[in-house]
Design an enzyme around this catalytic site. Structure first.
Site, PDB file in Angstrom:
ATOM      1  N   HIS A   1     -13.722  77.381   1.172  1.00 47.45           N
ATOM      2  CA  HIS A   1     -15.067  76.900   1.528  1.00 47.45           C
ATOM      3  C   HIS A   1     -15.009  75.433   1.942  1.00 47.45           C
ATOM      4  O   HIS A   1     -14.676  74.584   1.117  1.00 47.45           O
ATOM      5  CB  HIS A   1     -15.973  77.083   0.302  1.00 47.45           C
TER       6      HIS A   1
ATOM      7  N   HIS B   1     -20.830  69.278   7.053  1.00 47.28           N
ATOM      8  CA  HIS B   1     -21.809  70.151   6.399  1.00 47.28           C
ATOM      9  C   HIS B   1     -23.247  69.658   6.502  1.00 47.28           C
ATOM     10  O   HIS B   1     -24.153  70.396   6.888  1.00 47.28           O
ATOM     11  CB  HIS B   1     -21.453  70.336   4.920  1.00 47.28           C
TER      12      HIS B   1
HETATM   13  O1  G3P Z   1     -21.035  79.977   4.534  1.00 44.29           O
HETATM   14  C1  G3P Z   1     -21.156  79.990   3.158  1.00 44.29           C
HETATM   15  C2  G3P Z   1     -21.707  78.703   2.628  1.00 44.29           C
HETATM   16  O2  G3P Z   1     -20.972  77.658   3.179  1.00 44.29           O
HETATM   17  C3  G3P Z   1     -23.162  78.524   2.905  1.00 44.29           C
HETATM   18  O3  G3P Z   1     -23.698  77.391   2.320  1.00 44.29           O
HETATM   19  O4  G3P Z   1     -24.472  75.093   2.228  1.00 44.29           O
HETATM   20  O5  G3P Z   1     -22.122  75.600   1.644  1.00 44.29           O
HETATM   21  O6  G3P Z   1     -22.857  75.723   4.002  1.00 44.29           O
HETATM   22  P1  G3P Z   1     -23.265  75.900   2.562  1.00 44.29           P
HETATM   23 MG    MG Z   2     -21.059  76.494   4.986  1.00 48.82          MG
END
Ligand code: G3P
Ligand code: MG
Length: 243
Positions: A6, A48
């Site tokens: 992630h 992000h």
């Molecule tokens: O794509 C999964 C996750 O990344 C979604 O939430 O806020 O971490 O981008 P976020």
């Molecule tokens: Mg994400």
């Protein structure tokens, strides 16, 4: 079951940097999840938040800064500079790096707060430039973005990201609109939702899995992918199960 880092290996390294992406692959991730937005001059950058304040030493909206300005910022700040200066990567740099690797990239289009006109066209152009059509998976909380990605790159799977709400009809929804995957927060998943997706032939990729306690259940549900900050731990777990 595929393991995605992630924002790369963001548990240990500065999120959404080339360092975090390389480390995720080194520790056995099958794929990388990353977030894309557009700079003021229309370049696709990997970051992000809609502002640079949390993750870098700069201030302001990504949309208000040129690529040259963004490149001066230190994305290593988020880990207190422990890993030295880290640039905000462009999607072009990322694609150039991953084009010969055997990994899947889950590109999350961050188009819910700021809508970047033609970001989908720009992402498509880059995917075609590096011939990455077989290695991409697109997702977004803004489902218009995944509909558009499907229009431009029908061969690439897409996932509908859902936050704050358990979509019990996700399978029906995915099947109706041609979304191959449902991307819920893992805490929202239920036996019913899993069954409903499977009955409709819709796959499930969950985020953000940092709690190994949850993992047994996810493994039992046989979800297609887990997206987590510690891909090293997740990959070791999956590999131990597959022995
Ligand atoms: O794509 C999964 C996750 O990344 C979604 O939430 O806020 O971490 O981008 P976020
Ligand atoms: Mg994400």
């Amino acid at each position: 079951m595929k393991v995605y880092g992630h924002r790369g290996y963001s548990g240990k390294y500065p999120e959404n940097t080339m360092l975090a992406f390389k480390k995720a692959v080194e520790v056995g991730a099958d794929g990388i999840e990353l977030d894309v937005q557009l700079s003021k001059d229309g370049e696709i950058v990997i970051i992000h938040d809609e502002t640079v304040d949390r993750t870098t030493d700069g201030k302001g909206w990504v949309k208000d800064l040129t690529l040259k300005e963004l490149k001066k910022l230190d994305a290593g700040k988020i880990k207190d500079g422990k890993w030295g200066f880290q640039e905000i990567p462009t999607f072009d740099e990322y694609c150039q790096w991953c084009k010969d690797l055997d990994i899947i990239t889950n590109v999350e289009l961050k188009t819910s707060i700021v809508y970047y006109p033609e970001i989908e066209e720009k992402v498509t152009e880059m995917v075609k430039k590096y011939k990455l059509e077989k290695k991409m998976l697109f997702s977004s909380f803004n489902h218009l973005s995944i509909v558009r990605m499907k229009q431009f790159l029908p061969e690439c799977p897409v996932g509908a990201l859902i936050e704050n709400d358990a979509l019990t009809y996700a399978g029906y929804y995915g099947k109706k609109y041609g979304f191959e995957y449902y991307h819920p927060d893992w805490e929202l998943l239920s036996d019913e939702a899993v069954k409903e997706c499977k009955d409709n032939g819709v796959g499930i990729n969950v985020w953000t899995v940092n709690d190994l306690g949850a993992f047994e259940k996810l493994y039992e549900w046989d979800v297609d992918g887990v997206i987590g900050n510690y891909p090293e731990v997740l990959a070791a777990y999956v590999h131990s199960k597959q022995k």
